[in-house]
Enzyme design. Structure first.
Site: not given
Length: 478
Positions: A320, A410
């Site tokens: 991320e 995720e």
């Protein structure tokens, strides 16, 4: 007055539903935003360059939205484009089809109207609704355009890992992953304890378990000692025939604020440290650079334990990054990519960790570190409704030029397999995050999880027990 005008437009749109013509199956069809049903939004005309008689703005509260009604003559998959203006900066919107799964769509900053992909939508025969809901808000919507989706071409996935010295275990796992790509999806769960929880709910154990090396970060060890069992848990799952993924919430090497608002254990967040990755990389003789390498070496030791145990690892560092909320992405793309290359070089060439399959975790083109250091492209998607995440899948296919495997590393909600098949969203695996997601019925109800885990398209632990044999045979055939 403007909102009243919007209401009148909405009523007119409702009145026209009974006479709306079905979408033509072979052509693009435009739906003007000002003709949709407005909720908390308004029709505007001040921004130049719009289509039709106006555009819709006023996305300033969480429930603000516009609702399009789309009639279709058959059940069919369409590409969705959104014409918008991002004059207030980078934004995100939420697209909801037929009150079902939600899709988050990024709306980059613009000076004028532009077009962005909204992914794909599977229209049912008859009447369909498509909502564009506030999310970050403060953007303008001109129209949507739907076009029949072309059938996805055959994938052309690389046969080799980027590390020419990759271990036999890593090659075998990669070959197995290639063999199932586009045919099945691996079920996955963050943390061994939650994987076991899923087993008690559904009767099936996830094929893949992801563990976090967070507590091996030296700045955390300094506060709490050696408490992590992540490596042991990974070995346990491997020994029962499972596949292992690892990430690292890297607590900053130095500069932790350690306040009540930002305690030491939140040191992976940008807000919790003054550690500057750009400044650190600019001074390779400095103290912070030394600490950076110290941290990498500490994690290398843990990954080497996995290598010595014969565990190939789907390794996902610097996840991320483009979000900026973690310190490794706080200074932009260039330092993050440079750090990724340092990680690759040190772990591969200094520590000889050949059991790693390198997983990049961003859809953004300008953050991509390069084909030469990435085996698998991935992203993290937190959207409710158990949808197919087709926007992100298509972005990742393009990012890797359809030569890289694509994973949902995720997710907040496990995707429904029938939607994955219908949308041709060939995710290699999904991995549901732990607390507040896998155990939260608003994200993953027991009924939906049970259906997913018992679906033929979804591989569970009991169904992958021969992955080593299958993978080894694939390697020999190359």
């Amino acid at each position: 007055m403007a909102r009243l005008t919007g209401l009148l437009y909405g009523l007119a749109a409702l009145a026209s539903l009974t006479t709306a013509k079905p979408v033509c199956r072979d052509e693009s069809t435009k739906f003007e935003a000002e003709d949709a049903v407005l909720s908390g939004t308004e029709i505007l005309t001040t921004q130049s360059g719009f289509s039709g008689t106006g555009y819709v703005g006023g996305f300033d509260t969480s429930t603000d939205k516009i609702t399009f009604t789309i009639p279709s003559s058959s059940t069919k998959l369409y590409d969705l484009s959104i014409r918008y203006a991002g004059i207030y900066g980078d934004k995100k919107t939420t697209v909801i089809l037929n009150s079902g799964a939600s899709t988050e769509v990024s709306l980059p900053s613009t000076d004028s109207f532009a077009t962005v992909s909204g992914g794909q939508i599977l229209l049912n025969e008859g009447s369909n609704t498509l909502e564009i809901v506030n999310n970050w808000g403060w953007y303008l919507i001109d129209y949507i355009l739907i076009t029949p989706s072309a059938k996805r071409a055959a994938h052309n996935i690389n046969t080799s890992l980027v590390n020419p010295a990759a271990s036999t275990e890593a090659k075998t796992l990669y070959a197995y992953l290639r063999s199932i790509y586009g045919k099945k999806i691996l079920s996955g769960q963050q943390d061994l304890s939650y994987a076991n929880y899923v087993a008690t709910l559904t009767g099936k154990t996830p094929a893949l378990v992801a563990s976090d090396l967070i507590d091996y970060s030296p700045s955390r060890v300094a506060y709490q000692g050696n408490v992590s069992q992540a490596v042991e848990e990974a070995i346990t799952h491997h020994q029962r025939g499972g596949i292992v993924s690892m990430l690292w919430h890297w607590n900053a090497p130095a500069g932790l604020y350690d306040t009540s608002e930002n305690p030491w254990w939140s040191g992976f967040y940008t807000r919790a440290t003054d550690f500057d990755i750009a400044a650190t990389l600019a001074d390779p003789t400095g103290a912070n650079y030394t600490l950076l390498i110290r941290d990498i070496d500490a994690i290398a030791y843990q990954l080497e334990r996995l290598q010595n145990a014969g565990v190939p690892v789907l390794w996902r560092p610097l996840h991320e990054a483009e979000g900026g909320w973690f310190w490794w992405g706080a200074k932009g793309a260039a330092p993050a990519k440079a750090l990724y290359h340092i990680l690759y070089d040190r772990l591969t060439n200094v520590h000889g960790l050949n059991n790693l399959i390198w997983v990049w975790n961003s859809v953004a083109q300008d953050w991509y570190p390069g084909d030469e250091v990435v085996d698998i492209v991935s992203t993290d998607v937190y959207a409710q409704g158990n949808g197919p995440m087709s926007v992100q899948y298509n972005e990742l296919v393009a990012l890797g030029n359809d030569k890289k495997l694509v994973a949902a590393a995720e997710v907040g909600a496990a995707p429904e397999p029938d939607l994955l098949v219908a949308y041709e969203a060939h995710w290699l695996w999904f991995c549901v995050w732990g607390d507040s997601f896998i155990n939260n019925a608003e994200w993953n109800s027991v009924a939906v999880l049970t259906e997913i885990y018992n679906h033929d398209y979804v591989l569970t632990l009991d169904e992958i027990q021969h992955w080593k044999t299958i993978g080894a045979a694939q390697v020999l055939s190359w």
